[in-house]
Design an enzyme around this catalytic site. Structure first.
Site: not given
Length: 420
Positions: A278-279, A282, A358
């Site tokens: 997920h990070e 970004h 997000e």
């Protein structure tokens, strides 16, 4: 006139607080939709009855403190302006030194110290609340140490800002806001560059991830995503909190992948890999740079508006607020008040963009890991450890949530296979 302004300000604040209290504790609907009852997004599935009750209590009080504290700061600035304290602090500063930079520092110290003392009760209530509900594990001395570090870090940065800002206001009466914004661009980038290696270590200890097998798996994910990472960092947060987090911050050579030790303790390796994917999402989608561009765009509009509003207020109510001109240091609390209100007003837009990013990062994580169950369970554990509301009230989501609600995030993962 000053007394009328003060009494009206306090009355409006009390009415606002009463309305927010009613909304959060009685008016807002936080029930799970009937169609989602019994699914993995339903708190009844992964929280017992007592945990659900505690989560609801904690969320309501925490949200109430947020809506209580933000306008409280505005009230404080209004009252000290009406009382003439900034003008008094400016005179003290001018009588203490002939050097403008020193005068700025003395003036700012008194403003900052007054603000700290005024807001300390609410900050302490927030700390005690998190201790009572076992979110925080931090001792009072440790909490006070962080408060003092924060005070001096903010003081140092604001001293620079104040000195440059009022030099520009005195030199460029009509266009100071534009030059202030132009100088804020490199200043913002510089702060983002030094934050991971200078500012963050003031509060916590960072060290390379101890679990080398897990670090190898994370770096393999990073390589798959073409992210030039050589190390994963672990931060000792268990001394301060039971909640979990992971993030990527910094720019250029100082960017870091960071995991809280609480996350490492409470999640399995597969769940941690989902969080890290997920990070990385970004990074791959360049959300950091979009965020910087968005922030700088809003700050340009904000500085322009602040200059117009300050001129109008001082022209019309300068005597009431004890401010002789925009270039007077006594106008600084008015500047802080206006920018704080503008930030609050713009927060729904900023939060909406952040929630979109997000959700994109969640989508990237499920594509990369193809592990829906790890994602769902990690979100459930995040909810449990932080006592988060799965389906918060609309106004709370609007003004507080930079992430989609857990209801939305888990539901997206649940429906992933059907949609794809």
């Amino acid at each position: 006139m000053s007394r009328k302004w003060a009494s009206r300000t306090i009355i409006v604040y009390l009415i606002f607080i009463a309305a927010i209290y009613w909304y959060l504790f009685y008016g807002a609907d936080t029930e799970i939709p009937a169609a989602l009852k019994g699914t993995s997004a339903d708190p009844a599935v992964f929280l017992n009855g007592r945990e659900q009750e505690i989560s609801s209590e904690y969320s309501k009080i925490r949200n109430f403190l947020f809506f209580l504290s933000t306008p409280y700061e505005w009230v404080f600035y209004m009252l000290i302006l009406l009382a003439g304290l900034p003008r008094l602090f400016e005179r003290w500063a001018q009588s203490s030194s002939k050097k403008t930079v020193v005068q700025n520092g003395i003036f700012l110290f008194w403003i900052s110290a007054s603000t700290l003392l005024a807001t300390m009760p609410l900050n302490y209530i927030g700390y005690r609340l998190s201790r009572f509900y076992h979110i925080s594990t931090q001792t009072v001395p440790s909490w006070m140490k962080d408060e003092l570090i924060g005070f001096w870090v903010n003081f140092g940065l604001m001293w620079i800002v104040l000195t440059v800002l009022y030099w520009l206001i005195r030199k460029y009466e009509k266009k100071w806001w534009l030059y202030a914004w132009l100088l804020s661009v490199p200043f913002t980038l510089f702060l983002m560059f030094i934050q991971p290696v200078i500012i963050d270590p003031l509060y916590n200890d960072f060290y390379p991830l101890k679990d080398k097998q897990l670090e190898k798996q994370i770096l393999q994910l990073a390589a798959k995503a073409d992210i030039p990472a050589e190390h994963v960092y672990e931060v000792n947060m268990s001394e301060k909190t039971n909640s979990m987090n992971a993030y990527v911050n910094g720019i250029g050579s100082n960017s870091r992948i960071v995991l809280w030790d609480t996350t490492l303790e409470k999640l399995s390796d597969d769940e941690i890999l989902f969080i890290m994917a997920h990070e990385m999402g970004h990074y791959v989608e360049k959300h950091l740079y979009f965020g910087i561009a968005g922030y700088l765009s809003l700050s340009l509009a904000g500085l322009w508006l602040a200059s117009r509003i300050m001129n109008y207020f001082i022209r019309r109510w300068g005597r009431t607020f004890k401010i002789s001109s925009v270039s007077s240091l006594a106008s600084f609390p008015l500047f802080l008040l206006i920018t704080s209100v503008l930030l609050f007003i713009s927060s729904p837009l900023a939060n909406y963009v952040a929630r979109y990013e997000e959700m994109r990062a969640d989508t990237y994580a499920i594509k990369m890991t193809e592990d829906k169950e790890a994602g769902i369970h990690s979100f459930q554990e995040l909810t449990k450890s932080g006592l988060s509301e799965v389906n918060p009230p609309f106004l709370v989501k609007l003004f507080r949530y930079t992430h989609p609600t857990m209801l939305e995030r888990i539901q997206m993962l649940e429906n992933w296979e059907e949609k794809n």
